[in-house]
Design an enzyme around this catalytic site. Structure first.
Site, mmCIF file in Angstrom:
data_model
loop_
_atom_site.group_PDB
_atom_site.id
_atom_site.type_symbol
_atom_site.label_atom_id
_atom_site.label_comp_id
_atom_site.label_asym_id
_atom_site.label_seq_id
_atom_site.Cartn_x
_atom_site.Cartn_y
_atom_site.Cartn_z
ATOM 1 N N VAL A 181 0.869 -1.173 0.000
ATOM 2 C CA VAL A 181 0.000 0.000 0.000
ATOM 3 C C VAL A 181 0.903 1.219 0.000
ATOM 4 C CG1 VAL A 181 -1.852 1.257 1.143
ATOM 5 C CG2 VAL A 181 -1.719 -1.234 1.370
ATOM 6 N N GLY A 188 -8.811 -2.976 -13.561
ATOM 7 C CA GLY A 188 -8.378 -2.709 -12.194
ATOM 8 C C GLY A 188 -8.122 -1.235 -11.956
ATOM 9 N N ALA A 189 -8.295 -0.817 -10.703
ATOM 10 C CA ALA A 189 -8.137 0.597 -10.364
ATOM 11 C C ALA A 189 -6.734 1.098 -10.654
ATOM 12 C CB ALA A 189 -8.485 0.811 -8.890
ATOM 13 N N ASP A 190 -5.723 0.283 -10.389
ATOM 14 C CA ASP A 190 -4.351 0.728 -10.622
ATOM 15 C C ASP A 190 -4.111 0.996 -12.106
ATOM 16 O OD1 ASP A 190 -4.685 -2.005 -11.113
ATOM 17 O OD2 ASP A 190 -2.636 -2.525 -10.512
ATOM 18 N N ASP A 227 3.354 -1.010 -16.628
ATOM 19 C CA ASP A 227 3.420 -0.915 -15.163
ATOM 20 C C ASP A 227 4.072 -2.180 -14.624
ATOM 21 O OD1 ASP A 227 3.087 -0.590 -12.452
ATOM 22 O OD2 ASP A 227 0.942 -0.172 -12.543
ATOM 23 N N THR A 242 26.030 -20.875 -13.044
ATOM 24 C CA THR A 242 24.576 -21.067 -12.917
ATOM 25 C C THR A 242 23.855 -19.778 -12.550
ATOM 26 O OG1 THR A 242 24.860 -23.381 -12.292
ATOM 27 C CG2 THR A 242 22.780 -22.353 -11.696
#
Length: 258
Positions: A12, A108-110, A130, A187
């Site tokens: 958040v 979505g809001a984002d 994003d 690796t």
């Protein structure tokens, strides 16, 4: 002052605005069980450090892709600031751009906030990338309409899957490789090359195909916490704007108040 919060799947992000200028920002891990009181203990101390009093907050807006967190954020706003918060995409803060896709309610809001801010700040045809838990690609036309996009696993999700599904591969931190060689000599280098340069190739390929479909010159705007990681590895970005999503909240709050 405006208090805004973008509730993502991982974090958040709270931001304090004076007009459209970010005065301060704070980040906390997303936990739907965190109560309004717990948010307040943490947030009020941070506001005090900034010299900001509760009564200085005159508007609050939240964007959330975690519905279980919404009630506790509402408690925070009402109990500790005496404010009824706006929620991005709802009521007075409803989206004011065309969502030209098959299922408009699924946006979505984002992602919507990125569309709002990118069109306001940069104009023209746009591709927004994003970089978050997932990597989202958005196509926005010159009128600000959302035309669709694509979603890919975030680079850390890709790395987690690689390590989690193999017995011998070690856990490594994602970073830009020290050279541009794609032939690793051990690796760990081979893993880093595969994940990092593989991701760059995926990103460049999708952007090239999106530009072909759009059929007009389109600027590419990168945002999200990992955008800066790729900035030196590719020349496809026209703008890197770390605050794009949170600035979308300030623009939306401004529209709601007018």
């Amino acid at each position: 002052m405006l208090l805004a919060a973008d509730v993502g799947n991982t974090n958040v992000v709270f931001a304090l605005f004076e007009g459209r200028e970010v005065r301060a920002r704070w980040r906390i891990a997303t936990d739907p069980r965190r109560t309004g009181d717990e948010y307040a203990v943490w947030l009020l101390q941070l506001l005090e450090i900034e010299g900001v009093k509760r009564e200085d907050i005159t508007q609050i807006i939240f964007a959330s892709v975690v519905p279980r967190a919404d009630h506790n954020l509402t408690v925070l706003a009402q109990k500790y600031f005496g404010q009824t918060p706006l929620f991005a995409g709802k009521g007075e803060a409803a989206w004011q751009f065309e969502i030209d896709v098959d299922q408009p309610s699924s946006l979505g809001a984002d992602r919507a906030l990125n569309i709002v801010a990118a069109h306001d700040k940069y104009g023209g045809d746009l591709i927004v990338i994003d970089f978050g838990t997932a990597t989202k690609f958005e196509a926005i036309d010159f009128n600000g309409a959302y035309k669709g996009g694509s979603i890919a696993p975030g680079i850390n999700l890709s790395l987690d899957a690689l390590v989690g599904k193999t017995a011998k591969l070690p856990r490594i931190a994602i970073r830009a490789p020290e050279s541009t060689s794609v032939i690793g000599r051990n690796t760990e280098d081979q893993m880093l090359i595969g994940v990092f340069w593989g991701y760059v190739a995926m990103m460049e390929g999708i952007v090239e195909r999106m530009k072909t479909e759009i059929g007009r010159p389109a600027k590419v705007v990168a945002t999200g916490g990992l955008a800066i990681l790729f900035d030196d590895a590719t020349d496809i970005f026209d703008h890197v704007d770390a605050d794009l999503t949170i600035q979308g909240l300030a623009i939306l709050a401004e529209q709601a108040a007018s």
